[in-house]
Design a protein around this motif. Structure first.
Motif, short mmCIF file in Angstrom:
data_model
loop_
_atom_site.label_atom_id
_atom_site.label_comp_id
_atom_site.label_asym_id
_atom_site.label_seq_id
_atom_site.Cartn_x
_atom_site.Cartn_y
_atom_site.Cartn_z
N GLY A 110 -0.20 5.31 -13.08
CA GLY A 110 -1.21 4.98 -12.08
C GLY A 110 -0.68 4.51 -10.75
O GLY A 110 -1.32 4.72 -9.73
N ASP A 111 0.45 3.84 -10.72
CA ASP A 111 1.04 3.40 -9.46
C ASP A 111 1.62 4.59 -8.71
O ASP A 111 1.84 5.66 -9.29
N PHE A 112 1.90 4.40 -7.44
CA PHE A 112 2.72 5.35 -6.70
C PHE A 112 4.16 4.84 -6.83
O PHE A 112 4.41 3.64 -6.78
N TYR A 113 5.10 5.77 -7.00
CA TYR A 113 6.47 5.38 -7.29
C TYR A 113 7.43 6.45 -6.75
O TYR A 113 7.15 7.64 -6.78
N GLY A 114 8.58 5.99 -6.25
CA GLY A 114 9.61 6.90 -5.80
C GLY A 114 10.95 6.19 -5.74
O GLY A 114 11.02 4.96 -5.84
N GLN A 115 12.03 6.97 -5.57
CA GLN A 115 13.38 6.39 -5.52
C GLN A 115 14.19 7.05 -4.40
O GLN A 115 14.08 8.26 -4.17
N THR A 116 15.02 6.23 -3.75
CA THR A 116 15.93 6.67 -2.70
C THR A 116 17.27 6.00 -2.92
O THR A 116 17.33 4.83 -3.31
N ARG A 117 18.36 6.74 -2.68
CA ARG A 117 19.69 6.14 -2.67
C ARG A 117 20.09 6.01 -1.21
O ARG A 117 20.11 6.99 -0.47
N ASP A 148 0.84 -1.19 0.00
CA ASP A 148 0.00 0.00 0.00
C ASP A 148 0.88 1.25 0.00
O ASP A 148 2.09 1.17 0.19
N VAL A 149 0.24 2.38 -0.21
CA VAL A 149 0.96 3.64 -0.36
C VAL A 149 1.74 3.99 0.90
O VAL A 149 2.91 4.40 0.82
N GLU A 150 1.14 3.85 2.07
CA GLU A 150 1.83 4.21 3.31
C GLU A 150 3.06 3.33 3.54
O GLU A 150 4.10 3.81 4.00
N GLU A 151 2.95 2.04 3.23
CA GLU A 151 4.10 1.14 3.37
C GLU A 151 5.23 1.58 2.42
O GLU A 151 6.39 1.62 2.81
N GLY A 152 4.87 1.91 1.20
CA GLY A 152 5.88 2.35 0.23
C GLY A 152 6.56 3.63 0.65
O GLY A 152 7.78 3.76 0.59
N ILE A 203 15.76 10.57 -4.11
CA ILE A 203 16.06 10.92 -5.50
C ILE A 203 14.79 11.37 -6.22
O ILE A 203 14.81 12.32 -7.00
N MET A 204 13.70 10.67 -5.95
CA MET A 204 12.42 10.99 -6.57
C MET A 204 11.35 10.80 -5.50
O MET A 204 11.24 9.73 -4.92
N ALA A 259 7.37 0.83 -5.71
CA ALA A 259 6.12 1.05 -6.42
C ALA A 259 5.00 0.37 -5.64
O ALA A 259 5.19 -0.72 -5.08
N THR A 260 3.85 1.01 -5.56
CA THR A 260 2.66 0.40 -4.96
C THR A 260 1.45 0.84 -5.78
O THR A 260 1.46 1.89 -6.42
N ARG A 261 0.46 0.02 -5.77
CA ARG A 261 -0.81 0.39 -6.41
C ARG A 261 -1.62 1.13 -5.36
O ARG A 261 -1.55 0.86 -4.19
N ASP A 262 -2.42 2.07 -5.83
CA ASP A 262 -3.27 2.85 -4.92
C ASP A 262 -4.38 1.95 -4.41
O ASP A 262 -4.97 1.20 -5.11
#
Length: 133
Positions: free
Chosen positions: A113-120, A85-89, A104-105, A130-133
């Motif tokens: 449509g997914d939630f997505y982000g990046q960390t180094r 889920d979004v909160e877990e992501g 990073i993002m 990535a998580t689906r809403d």
């Protein structure tokens, strides 16, 4: 049955990295140092305190050890994790950015449509979530 694990070669800090990844992802961690092995036939003289082989088995599986002198970070790959889920992501990316990591993002809804982000993380590894809403 095939099992998959990413193998990372660390520049002398594998024990610290594996302990950190276990704290983030959970799972069972095993590590063996070069000092526990007979290295007389090795083509190099490893530091006995370095990790010859570490393995984290759990929701995220990683293997690796010490022996490289190159930084781990590269823009040509990232580790992609799927959250439930979004909160877990969002929480996972924030945890990976702690203690010297960097976002990073931001974790936001992506055009597909997914939630997505990046960390180094502090070891130079890029993690995408990535998580689906």
């Amino acid at each position: 049955m095939i099992r998959h694990s990413i193998y990372l070669t660390f520049p002398g800090n594998a024990a610290q990295a594996f302990t950190y990844y276990q704290s983030v992802f959970g799972g069972e961690l095993t590590m063996q140092t070069y000092g526990e092995l007979d290295t007389s036939d090795f083509p190099f003289d490893p530091d006995p305190s370095w990790i010859a082989h570490g393995e984290l088995r759990g929701p995220v599986s990683l293997s690796g050890g010490d022996g490289g002198d190159q930084p781990l970070g590269s823009p040509v790959y990232s580790m992609l994790l799927y959250g439930t889920d979004v909160e877990e992501g969002r929480a996972l990316l924030a945890r990976l950015a702690e203690d010297g990591g960097e976002s990073i993002m931001p974790f936001e809804q992506a055009p597909w449509g997914d939630f997505y982000g990046q960390t180094r993380d502090r070891f130079g590894i890029t993690w995408a979530v990535a998580t689906r809403d």
